[in-house]
Write a protein that holds these residues in place. Structure first.
Motif, PDB file in Angstrom:
ATOM      1  N   GLY A 150     -40.869   1.468 -22.256  1.00  0.00           N
ATOM      2  CA  GLY A 150     -42.072   1.309 -21.428  1.00  0.00           C
ATOM      3  C   GLY A 150     -43.327   1.971 -21.961  1.00  0.00           C
ATOM      4  O   GLY A 150     -44.368   1.321 -22.093  1.00  0.00           O
ATOM      5  N   PHE A 200     -40.468  -6.247 -12.055  1.00  0.00           N
ATOM      6  CA  PHE A 200     -40.527  -7.707 -12.219  1.00  0.00           C
ATOM      7  C   PHE A 200     -40.374  -8.480 -10.914  1.00  0.00           C
ATOM      8  O   PHE A 200     -39.814  -7.975  -9.940  1.00  0.00           O
ATOM      9  N   ARG A 219     -36.103   2.113 -14.347  1.00  0.00           N
ATOM     10  CA  ARG A 219     -37.250   2.004 -15.265  1.00  0.00           C
ATOM     11  C   ARG A 219     -37.743   0.563 -15.405  1.00  0.00           C
ATOM     12  O   ARG A 219     -38.866   0.332 -15.814  1.00  0.00           O
ATOM     13  N   ASN A 249     -49.155  -4.044 -15.317  1.00  0.00           N
ATOM     14  CA  ASN A 249     -49.278  -2.693 -14.776  1.00  0.00           C
ATOM     15  C   ASN A 249     -50.755  -2.437 -14.487  1.00  0.00           C
ATOM     16  O   ASN A 249     -51.595  -2.685 -15.356  1.00  0.00           O
TER      17      ASN A 249
HETATM   18  N1  ACO Z   1     -38.940   5.681 -10.008  1.00  0.00           N
HETATM   19  C1  ACO Z   1     -38.999   7.004 -10.222  1.00  0.00           C
HETATM   20  N2  ACO Z   1     -39.044   7.539 -11.451  1.00  0.00           N
HETATM   21  C2  ACO Z   1     -39.023   6.697 -12.494  1.00  0.00           C
HETATM   22  C3  ACO Z   1     -38.969   5.304 -12.334  1.00  0.00           C
HETATM   23  C4  ACO Z   1     -38.918   4.797 -11.031  1.00  0.00           C
HETATM   24  N3  ACO Z   1     -38.856   3.484 -10.772  1.00  0.00           N
HETATM   25  N4  ACO Z   1     -38.961   4.740 -13.554  1.00  0.00           N
HETATM   26  C5  ACO Z   1     -39.024   5.718 -14.467  1.00  0.00           C
HETATM   27  N5  ACO Z   1     -39.054   6.906 -13.815  1.00  0.00           N
HETATM   28  C6  ACO Z   1     -39.101   8.242 -14.413  1.00  0.00           C
HETATM   29  C7  ACO Z   1     -38.512   8.265 -15.803  1.00  0.00           C
HETATM   30  O1  ACO Z   1     -37.107   8.411 -15.749  1.00  0.00           O
HETATM   31  C8  ACO Z   1     -39.172   9.479 -16.393  1.00  0.00           C
HETATM   32  O2  ACO Z   1     -38.524  10.621 -15.948  1.00  0.00           O
HETATM   33  P1  ACO Z   1     -38.173  11.831 -16.971  1.00  0.00           P
HETATM   34  O3  ACO Z   1     -39.516  12.306 -17.461  1.00  0.00           O
HETATM   35  O4  ACO Z   1     -37.428  12.803 -16.116  1.00  0.00           O
HETATM   36  O5  ACO Z   1     -37.356  11.202 -18.046  1.00  0.00           O
HETATM   37  C9  ACO Z   1     -40.569   9.459 -15.759  1.00  0.00           C
HETATM   38  O6  ACO Z   1     -40.467   8.612 -14.582  1.00  0.00           O
HETATM   39  C10 ACO Z   1     -41.653   8.901 -16.663  1.00  0.00           C
HETATM   40  O7  ACO Z   1     -41.170   7.695 -17.268  1.00  0.00           O
HETATM   41  P2  ACO Z   1     -42.070   6.836 -18.226  1.00  0.00           P
HETATM   42  O8  ACO Z   1     -41.287   5.665 -18.729  1.00  0.00           O
HETATM   43  O9  ACO Z   1     -42.698   7.738 -19.258  1.00  0.00           O
HETATM   44  O10 ACO Z   1     -43.194   6.328 -17.195  1.00  0.00           O
HETATM   45  P3  ACO Z   1     -44.528   5.579 -17.479  1.00  0.00           P
HETATM   46  O11 ACO Z   1     -45.660   6.307 -16.886  1.00  0.00           O
HETATM   47  O12 ACO Z   1     -44.666   5.143 -18.927  1.00  0.00           O
HETATM   48  O13 ACO Z   1     -44.353   4.231 -16.633  1.00  0.00           O
HETATM   49  C11 ACO Z   1     -43.822   1.905 -16.962  1.00  0.00           C
HETATM   50  C12 ACO Z   1     -43.298   3.341 -16.923  1.00  0.00           C
HETATM   51  C13 ACO Z   1     -44.302   1.552 -15.586  1.00  0.00           C
HETATM   52  C14 ACO Z   1     -42.677   0.997 -17.374  1.00  0.00           C
HETATM   53  C15 ACO Z   1     -44.973   1.781 -17.981  1.00  0.00           C
HETATM   54  O14 ACO Z   1     -44.624   2.413 -19.187  1.00  0.00           O
HETATM   55  C16 ACO Z   1     -45.372   0.353 -18.294  1.00  0.00           C
HETATM   56  O15 ACO Z   1     -45.911  -0.357 -17.452  1.00  0.00           O
HETATM   57  N6  ACO Z   1     -45.197  -0.093 -19.538  1.00  0.00           N
HETATM   58  C17 ACO Z   1     -45.676  -1.399 -20.005  1.00  0.00           C
HETATM   59  C18 ACO Z   1     -44.867  -2.553 -19.490  1.00  0.00           C
HETATM   60  C19 ACO Z   1     -45.398  -3.851 -20.085  1.00  0.00           C
HETATM   61  O16 ACO Z   1     -46.581  -3.997 -20.327  1.00  0.00           O
HETATM   62  N7  ACO Z   1     -44.535  -4.782 -20.401  1.00  0.00           N
HETATM   63  C20 ACO Z   1     -45.040  -5.955 -21.106  1.00  0.00           C
HETATM   64  C21 ACO Z   1     -44.710  -7.202 -20.537  1.00  0.00           C
HETATM   65  S1  ACO Z   1     -43.020  -7.375 -20.077  1.00  0.00           S
HETATM   66  C22 ACO Z   1     -42.400  -8.803 -20.824  1.00  0.00           C
HETATM   67  O17 ACO Z   1     -42.899  -9.303 -21.793  1.00  0.00           O
HETATM   68  C23 ACO Z   1     -41.147  -9.410 -20.255  1.00  0.00           C
END
Ligand code: ACO
Length: 343
Positions: free
Chosen positions: A235, A175, A170, A273
């Motif tokens: 996330g 990064f 996840r 993203n």
């Molecule tokens: N490969 C395959 N599947 C994955 C992966 C991966 N790498 N990662 C997560 N999944 C799965 C999860 O396990 C989940 O499966 P489940 O439904 O069976 O539990 C499914 O994919 C959906 O997971 P979500 O977390 O809901 O996916 P989402 O569409 O939200 O995407 C992401 C995740 C990319 C992290 C997104 O939420 C995001 O970009 N969030 C914002 C990040 C951000 O802006 N950070 C700020 C800056 S960071 C800092 O300050 C250091």
């Protein structure tokens, strides 16, 4: 040290005398090693398709075992000094924004000072996660605006690969490592930094954090076993807040400068993203082709992402002198904000 910047009255700044501050030079550096989504497929249960569709990231850069954050910072800084046509001895202050310093102390900025040979400079680090560069820009601007310092080097530099749990799909796909730098100096025209706005909400600190290894949860066997010294992120909650806060930050910047979105030539956002960036562009009715995006190549490089994207767009000729650029940042803390710069 020359106390007052050129452009000030000889006896120093008058009360209320403030200088316009410009970006006099910019530079960036990324490590050589490329880690592709295909390679990650071999290590964890993920796919190139999932990563590209959900994030827009195709590959990221990773430091070698003998590289530290300061090494990336110094390479970006040398390039910025060259573009600004000044030498390390001309630098009055070095600010390094980072979430992964070389060590707890001294600051990475002090190590950068030594490696650059910037003997006259004061140096300190600043921590604001992915918004770190914008916070550094704001602090640096104040020193130049007041006439306290003439040349301030603001660097965003990160080795996020060292904060990553490589078994956590996840976060580990998101990064990358890199650095970007700018030199801030007094402007002799109306061009320069037109506005900066910063925000924080510490109540949401646990949306993105590295919980262990500091004073709250000191290093221990448990910290290592439970990988508390790596990035933990909620996330999807972070995603929704990022879109809303980035849009509001853009409106705040436009209101403060009396501009409309049509006046912005280039939007340089924090590269977290692609879906966040597209949602923000849609809400602002901003053309996506005028948004600088390089997260496909570098992933989320935290505090380095804005100066890295800015440097790329200046170097390839997209951003030209006189263009109006909107920086938008969002990151752990939570922290977020904006800056409008006429380059
Ligand atoms: N490969 C395959 N599947 C994955 C992966 C991966 N790498 N990662 C997560 N999944 C799965 C999860 O396990 C989940 O499966 P489940 O439904 O069976 O539990 C499914 O994919 C959906 O997971 P979500 O977390 O809901 O996916 P989402 O569409 O939200 O995407 C992401 C995740 C990319 C992290 C997104 O939420 C995001 O970009 N969030 C914002 C990040 C951000 O802006 N950070 C700020 C800056 S960071 C800092 O300050 C250091």
């Amino acid at each position: 040290m020359q106390r007052f910047a050129q452009g000030c009255p000889k006896d120093g700044p008058r009360k209320g005398f403030l200088l316009k501050v410009r970006i006099a030079g910019n530079g960036s550096y990324v490590p050589e090693t490329v880690l592709t989504n295909r390679e990650l497929e071999k290590r964890i249960e993920t796919s190139d398709q999932w990563i590209v569709e959900r994030t827009g990231i195709r590959e990221r850069r990773i430091v070698s075992s003998d590289e530290a954050t300061s090494d990336l910072a110094v390479k970006a800084a040398f390039e910025a000094l060259k573009r600004a046509a000044i030498s390390p001895e001309d630098v009055d202050l070095i600010i390094v924004a980072t979430s992964m310093p070389d060590m707890f102390f001294p600051s990475t900025a002090c190590i950068v000072q030594d490696k650059l040979g910037a003997k006259r400079a004061a140096a300190f680090d600043l921590s604001a996660a992915c918004s770190g560069f914008l916070y550094g820009l704001s602090v640096g601007e104040q020193y130049v605006r007041s006439g306290t310092y003439r040349n301030v080097l603001v660097i965003g530099a990160e080795t996020m690969s060292r904060l990553t749990d490589w078994d956590d799909r996840r976060t580990c796909v998101l990064f990358g490592d890199g650095a970007g730098a700018v030199v801030l100096s007094p402007s002799d025209s109306d061009r320069g930094i037109l506005s900066v706005h910063l925000h924080s909400d510490g109540a949401l600190f646990d949306l993105i954090c590295v919980p262990g290894g500091g004073s709250a949860i000191p290093p221990s066997e448990k910290v290592l076993l439970e990988k508390l010294n790596t990035i933990k992120m909620k996330g999807s909650e972070t995603f929704k807040i990022a879109v809303r806060n980035l849009e509001e930050a853009a409106h705040e910047a436009l209101r403060a400068t009396g501009m409309s979105i049509e006046d912005i030539d280039w939007l340089v956002p924090h590269q977290a993203n692609i879906r966040i960036l597209k949602a923000v562009a849609d809400r602002l009715k901003f053309p996506k082709e005028k948004m600088v995006i390089n997260l496909d190549k570098y992933g989320n490089t935290s505090a380095a992402s804005i100066p890295l994207a800015f440097d790329e767009a200046v170097s390839d000729g997209r951003i030209q002198e006189g263009d109006t650029v909107l920086f938008l940042a969002f990151g752990g803390g939570l922290t977020w904000g904006s800056a409008v710069v006429q380059y």
